[in-house]
Scaffold this motif. Structure first.
Motif, short mmCIF file in Angstrom:
data_model
loop_
_atom_site.label_atom_id
_atom_site.label_comp_id
_atom_site.label_asym_id
_atom_site.label_seq_id
_atom_site.Cartn_x
_atom_site.Cartn_y
_atom_site.Cartn_z
N ARG C 49 0.82 -1.21 0.00
CA ARG C 49 0.00 0.00 0.00
C ARG C 49 0.86 1.26 0.00
O ARG C 49 0.49 2.27 -0.58
CB ARG C 49 -0.95 0.01 1.21
CG ARG C 49 -2.27 -0.70 0.92
CD ARG C 49 -3.27 -0.48 2.02
NE ARG C 49 -2.80 -1.03 3.27
CZ ARG C 49 -2.90 -2.32 3.61
NH1 ARG C 49 -3.48 -3.17 2.80
NH2 ARG C 49 -2.44 -2.73 4.77
N SER C 51 3.77 1.56 -1.50
CA SER C 51 4.19 1.73 -2.90
C SER C 51 3.04 2.30 -3.74
O SER C 51 3.25 3.17 -4.59
CB SER C 51 4.63 0.39 -3.50
OG SER C 51 5.68 -0.15 -2.75
N LEU C 52 1.83 1.79 -3.49
CA LEU C 52 0.68 2.29 -4.24
C LEU C 52 0.43 3.76 -3.95
O LEU C 52 0.05 4.53 -4.83
CB LEU C 52 -0.57 1.47 -3.88
CG LEU C 52 -0.70 0.12 -4.57
CD1 LEU C 52 -1.94 -0.60 -4.08
CD2 LEU C 52 -0.78 0.30 -6.09
N ARG C 53 0.66 4.15 -2.67
CA ARG C 53 0.46 5.55 -2.32
C ARG C 53 1.46 6.45 -3.07
O ARG C 53 1.11 7.54 -3.51
CB ARG C 53 0.59 5.72 -0.79
CG ARG C 53 -0.70 6.29 -0.17
CD ARG C 53 -0.69 6.20 1.34
NE ARG C 53 -1.54 5.12 1.82
CZ ARG C 53 -1.17 4.14 2.63
NH1 ARG C 53 0.06 4.11 3.11
NH2 ARG C 53 -2.03 3.21 3.00
N LEU C 55 2.67 5.71 -6.05
CA LEU C 55 2.16 5.74 -7.42
C LEU C 55 0.98 6.71 -7.54
O LEU C 55 0.84 7.43 -8.54
CB LEU C 55 1.72 4.34 -7.86
CG LEU C 55 2.84 3.36 -8.19
CD1 LEU C 55 2.27 2.06 -8.75
CD2 LEU C 55 3.81 3.95 -9.20
#
Lengths: 82, 82, 82, 82
Positions: C49, C51-53, C55
């Motif tokens: 999550r 890493s997704l944040r 992105l």
């Protein structure tokens, strides 16, 4: 003799007039040609901008859709961490 | 009498010539004006396309960066499921 | 005879106790293994999550930059038609 | 006296067995709870990644559409300068 002189002056004027008329006709041809090119350039510019306006609207749509996608990702992250 | 007739013809030619020269001067003024507008329109068009070319390059960059972001997301998904 | 019976009962209890203790040790090993996997899964999820944040923030930046590009195009179109 | 000693040892074993069985039941409850949480975490992770895969496909679509838009702009610029 006077008559001779007048005849010469008359001939000279007639020739100058003819030359000026020829030049006139050339100028009118050139003017209408340049005016045509200006009008055609104006129309091309208008059609160009019309196409660009369509692309701008498409771009607006894509940005809107990317923003929706971004919001979905944000929501997914919020749900996942609760 | 002949001299009188010649004088009249000469005067008439002189007047016509003057009128044609005036018309000529007007045409030349108008022509140079329209040519100026055409050149200025051409320059504007060129500068417009130059700006658009810069935007196109910027757009290329954004698409490239979005593709990198997409690849990062894809890699993240592959790593996560292994 | 009473002593014999007691001895038998005592042996039976001792054996049951040993079996139960073995089962106990197995359960504790399994529990600590599953708890470890749960914790590792929790940490992976958190790092995923995170890493997704990152992105998501990158995507925000790209959308912002596309919107600036869009505004430049719109301004160009307005200037061009005036 | 021997019978008394055996009785005491038997009682002690019975008590230890009972304690171990209680501990056993607690471990089994805890184990099945942690296994349930691990399975539910696995399912959430899977459903999370499935949603992300949908977003990735959407992003692919948007990048493709932006590329088409970019190509339209490039074509427009090529036509405009010929």
């Amino acid at each position: 003799e006077n008559a001779n002189l007048l005849q010469m002056q008359k001939d000279s004027l007639a020739q100058k007039l003819q030359e000026t008329q020829v030049r006139n006709a050339q100028l009118e041809t050139r003017l209408s040609d340049v005016e045509e090119r200006l009008e055609s350039s104006r129309q091309e510019g208008e059609s160009f901008r019309k196409s660009l306006r369509s692309l701008l609207e498409l771009l607006d749509g894509k940005i809107f859709e990317l923003t929706e996608l971004r919001d979905s990702l944000a929501r997914l992250l919020e749900d996942g961490s609760s």
